[in-house]
Design an enzyme around this catalytic site. Structure first.
Site, mmCIF file in Angstrom:
data_model
loop_
_atom_site.group_PDB
_atom_site.id
_atom_site.type_symbol
_atom_site.label_atom_id
_atom_site.label_comp_id
_atom_site.label_asym_id
_atom_site.label_seq_id
_atom_site.Cartn_x
_atom_site.Cartn_y
_atom_site.Cartn_z
ATOM 1 N N HIS A 183 72.120 30.083 -1.354
ATOM 2 C CA HIS A 183 73.433 29.859 -0.721
ATOM 3 C C HIS A 183 74.577 30.491 -1.515
ATOM 4 O O HIS A 183 75.611 30.838 -0.938
ATOM 5 C CB HIS A 183 73.682 28.367 -0.504
ATOM 6 C CG HIS A 183 72.959 27.811 0.670
ATOM 7 N ND1 HIS A 183 73.426 26.758 1.418
ATOM 8 C CD2 HIS A 183 71.782 28.180 1.239
ATOM 9 C CE1 HIS A 183 72.559 26.491 2.395
ATOM 10 N NE2 HIS A 183 71.560 27.335 2.301
ATOM 11 N N HIS A 231 60.587 28.290 2.708
ATOM 12 C CA HIS A 231 60.586 26.957 3.315
ATOM 13 C C HIS A 231 59.230 26.255 3.180
ATOM 14 O O HIS A 231 58.991 25.249 3.840
ATOM 15 C CB HIS A 231 61.049 27.021 4.779
ATOM 16 C CG HIS A 231 62.538 26.990 4.924
ATOM 17 N ND1 HIS A 231 63.182 27.155 6.123
ATOM 18 C CD2 HIS A 231 63.527 26.785 4.012
ATOM 19 C CE1 HIS A 231 64.501 27.082 5.938
ATOM 20 N NE2 HIS A 231 64.735 26.857 4.666
ATOM 21 N N TRP A 249 58.337 20.477 4.820
ATOM 22 C CA TRP A 249 57.633 21.415 5.712
ATOM 23 C C TRP A 249 56.114 21.270 5.598
ATOM 24 O O TRP A 249 55.379 21.692 6.476
ATOM 25 C CB TRP A 249 58.040 22.843 5.385
ATOM 26 C CG TRP A 249 59.389 23.238 5.915
ATOM 27 C CD1 TRP A 249 59.635 23.829 7.132
ATOM 28 C CD2 TRP A 249 60.670 23.121 5.272
ATOM 29 N NE1 TRP A 249 60.994 24.060 7.269
ATOM 30 C CE2 TRP A 249 61.644 23.645 6.145
ATOM 31 C CE3 TRP A 249 61.091 22.614 4.035
ATOM 32 C CZ2 TRP A 249 63.008 23.693 5.840
ATOM 33 C CZ3 TRP A 249 62.452 22.650 3.725
ATOM 34 C CH2 TRP A 249 63.392 23.180 4.612
ATOM 35 N N ARG A 263 67.509 26.722 -3.213
ATOM 36 C CA ARG A 263 68.524 26.674 -2.148
ATOM 37 C C ARG A 263 69.909 27.019 -2.695
ATOM 38 O O ARG A 263 70.691 27.726 -2.046
ATOM 39 C CB ARG A 263 68.511 25.282 -1.499
ATOM 40 C CG ARG A 263 69.476 25.145 -0.333
ATOM 41 C CD ARG A 263 69.244 23.840 0.458
ATOM 42 N NE ARG A 263 70.374 23.576 1.329
ATOM 43 C CZ ARG A 263 71.222 22.553 1.196
ATOM 44 N NH1 ARG A 263 71.056 21.661 0.221
ATOM 45 N NH2 ARG A 263 72.234 22.412 2.006
HETATM 46 FE FE1 HIF Z 1 66.707 26.949 3.867
HETATM 47 N N1 HIF Z 1 67.251 25.159 4.647
HETATM 48 N N2 HIF Z 1 67.391 27.899 5.520
HETATM 49 N N3 HIF Z 1 66.218 28.722 3.037
HETATM 50 N N4 HIF Z 1 66.089 25.949 2.195
HETATM 51 C C1 HIF Z 1 67.086 23.922 4.077
HETATM 52 C C2 HIF Z 1 66.450 23.635 2.884
HETATM 53 C C3 HIF Z 1 65.961 24.591 2.039
HETATM 54 C C4 HIF Z 1 67.910 27.306 6.633
HETATM 55 C C5 HIF Z 1 68.247 25.969 6.764
HETATM 56 C C6 HIF Z 1 67.898 24.982 5.851
HETATM 57 C C7 HIF Z 1 66.307 29.942 3.663
HETATM 58 C C8 HIF Z 1 66.666 30.166 4.958
HETATM 59 C C9 HIF Z 1 67.178 29.215 5.820
HETATM 60 C C10 HIF Z 1 65.486 26.549 1.116
HETATM 61 C C11 HIF Z 1 65.419 27.908 0.882
HETATM 62 C C12 HIF Z 1 65.740 28.903 1.794
HETATM 63 C C13 HIF Z 1 67.638 22.925 4.933
HETATM 64 C C14 HIF Z 1 67.657 21.431 4.641
HETATM 65 C C15 HIF Z 1 68.139 23.577 6.032
HETATM 66 C C16 HIF Z 1 68.825 22.936 7.240
HETATM 67 C C17 HIF Z 1 68.794 21.078 3.675
HETATM 68 C C18 HIF Z 1 68.754 19.607 3.351
HETATM 69 O O1 HIF Z 1 68.892 18.795 4.274
HETATM 70 O O2 HIF Z 1 68.590 19.254 2.167
HETATM 71 C C19 HIF Z 1 68.032 28.292 7.678
HETATM 72 C C20 HIF Z 1 68.568 28.036 9.090
HETATM 73 C C21 HIF Z 1 67.564 29.471 7.188
HETATM 74 C C22 HIF Z 1 67.417 30.807 7.926
HETATM 75 C C23 HIF Z 1 66.044 30.931 8.521
HETATM 76 C C24 HIF Z 1 65.770 31.058 2.764
HETATM 77 C C25 HIF Z 1 64.467 31.570 3.319
HETATM 78 C C26 HIF Z 1 63.596 30.446 3.646
HETATM 79 C C27 HIF Z 1 66.681 32.290 2.566
HETATM 80 C C28 HIF Z 1 65.527 30.300 1.525
HETATM 81 O O3 HIF Z 1 65.121 30.786 0.417
HETATM 82 C C29 HIF Z 1 64.928 25.524 0.269
HETATM 83 C C30 HIF Z 1 64.120 25.773 -1.004
HETATM 84 C C31 HIF Z 1 65.218 24.304 0.853
HETATM 85 C C32 HIF Z 1 64.821 22.924 0.342
HETATM 86 C C33 HIF Z 1 65.975 22.308 -0.428
HETATM 87 C C34 HIF Z 1 65.652 20.934 -0.981
HETATM 88 O O4 HIF Z 1 66.593 20.270 -1.414
HETATM 89 O O5 HIF Z 1 64.490 20.517 -1.008
#
Ligand code: HIF
Length: 292
Positions: free
Chosen positions: A50, A173, A189, A46
């Site tokens: 970001h 995800h 998930w 993440r």
């Molecule tokens: Fe995420 N994502 N992401 N994301 N994400 C969260 C957590 C992770 C979006 C929203 C969220 C991508 C796209 C999108 C990861 C990786 C990627 C969370 C929760 C949210 C809300 C954060 C928290 O509460 O800790 C949205 C709206 C996206 C556009 C569809 C990417 C593709 C899936 C680009 C990507 O690589 C990962 C890994 C996490 C888990 C983080 C953790 O701390 O476990």
């Protein structure tokens, strides 16, 4: 970390770093039984995303070069809540490898996490140069999980991705979880949040997703167990017919997902980066491949 806002001094600093050693040291930081599901891997992915996903192809601003995610106001943007945990975990390596840029360290951490958690090899290059707090991107460049397909497209088209690439990326995800203290959403998930799999797609298609009954933000849970979640933005990949074609493909074919994810994720980490001409491409071996 460097909160003074000073940029990196020399343009050739990146050559002084042994990235194979950095890979190994990041890999050694992944496991921690007291953190979340036992691994920093998901939050490293993440962080890498970001740091990179602020890119705007029209103005050629944002992206991982600069690593402005470590400065306020960008570090305090709502979408970045909780990422200080990942940055702090990596900070000792910035001390140990003083010539590495934060941009290289954060993106490499994402590569290590994907690979060590069982995902595909991600081709990666060094040479990002850190910028100052004055280069922070404006709030609103990262996606809002409460929205649907139109918004997701708008955000990722701005970076220069197409529907196939977006659908391939979202498979990440499968990793990690949502935290009420960070995004407000809650839960993992699927049942194996520290393994890189195509489960995002299989779970999305095979479960019945119903609105979670709670006082928190609107999200979905699987009807059967109530333990697993989908964001509104995740559900868009099931509802939108163009995205869904790829979701069905990746659910049926994990190899196709791994290949397309590797390409799209490598592209994400390179958005807007002006690499030195002599920066080599790395394909790192996993610890398991290296150690007897
Ligand atoms: Fe995420 N994502 N992401 N994301 N994400 C969260 C957590 C992770 C979006 C929203 C969220 C991508 C796209 C999108 C990861 C990786 C990627 C969370 C929760 C949210 C809300 C954060 C928290 O509460 O800790 C949205 C709206 C996206 C556009 C569809 C990417 C593709 C899936 C680009 C990507 O690589 C990962 C890994 C996490 C888990 C983080 C953790 O701390 O476990």
């Amino acid at each position: 970390y460097n909160t003074e806002g000073s940029a990196q001094a020399s343009s050739s600093s990146w050559k002084k770093v042994n990235y194979n050693n950095v890979y190994k040291d990041i890999a050694d930081l992944l496991e921690d039984e007291n953190y979340d599901d036992g691994s920093y891997g998901p939050v490293f992915v993440r962080l890498a995303w970001h740091a990179s996903g602020t890119f705007d192809h029209k103005t050629r601003t944002g992206g991982s070069s600069g690593a402005t995610i470590r400065f306020e106001p960008e570090s305090a943007h709502g979408a970045n809540a909780g990422l200080d945990a990942a940055r702090q975990r990596l900070e000792p390596l910035k001390k140990k490898y003083s010539h590495i840029s934060y941009g290289d360290l954060y993106t490499l951490a994402g590569v290590v996490a994907v690979q060590e958690l069982g995902g595909p090899t991600i081709t990666w290059r060094p040479g990002r140069r850190d910028k100052t707090a004055a280069d922070c991107t404006p709030d609103g460049r990262l996606p809002d999980a409460a929205q649907g397909a139109d918004h997701v497209r708008e955000i990722f088209y701005r970076m220069g991705f197409n529907d196939q690439e977006i659908a391939a990326l979202v498979g990440a995800h499968a990793l990690g979880r949502c935290h009420t203290s960070r995004s407000g959403f809650d839960g993992p998930w699927n049942a194996s949040p520290t393994a890189f799999t195509n489960f995002f797609y299989t779970e999305l298609l095979n479960n019945t997703w119903v609105p979670k009954k709670w006082n928190g933000p609107f999200q979905y849970v699987d009807r059967e167990s109530g333990q697993f979640m989908m964001l509104p933005a995740d559900m868009a990949f099931k509802k939108d017919s163009k995205f869904r074609v790829y979701v069905e493909k990746y659910a049926a074919d994990q190899d196709a997902f791994f290949e397309d994810f590797a390409n799209a994720f490598a592209k994400l980490l390179e958005l807007g980066v002006d690499f030195p001409e002599d920066a080599p491409f790395y394909k790192f071996k996993t610890l398991e491949e290296v150690l007897p």
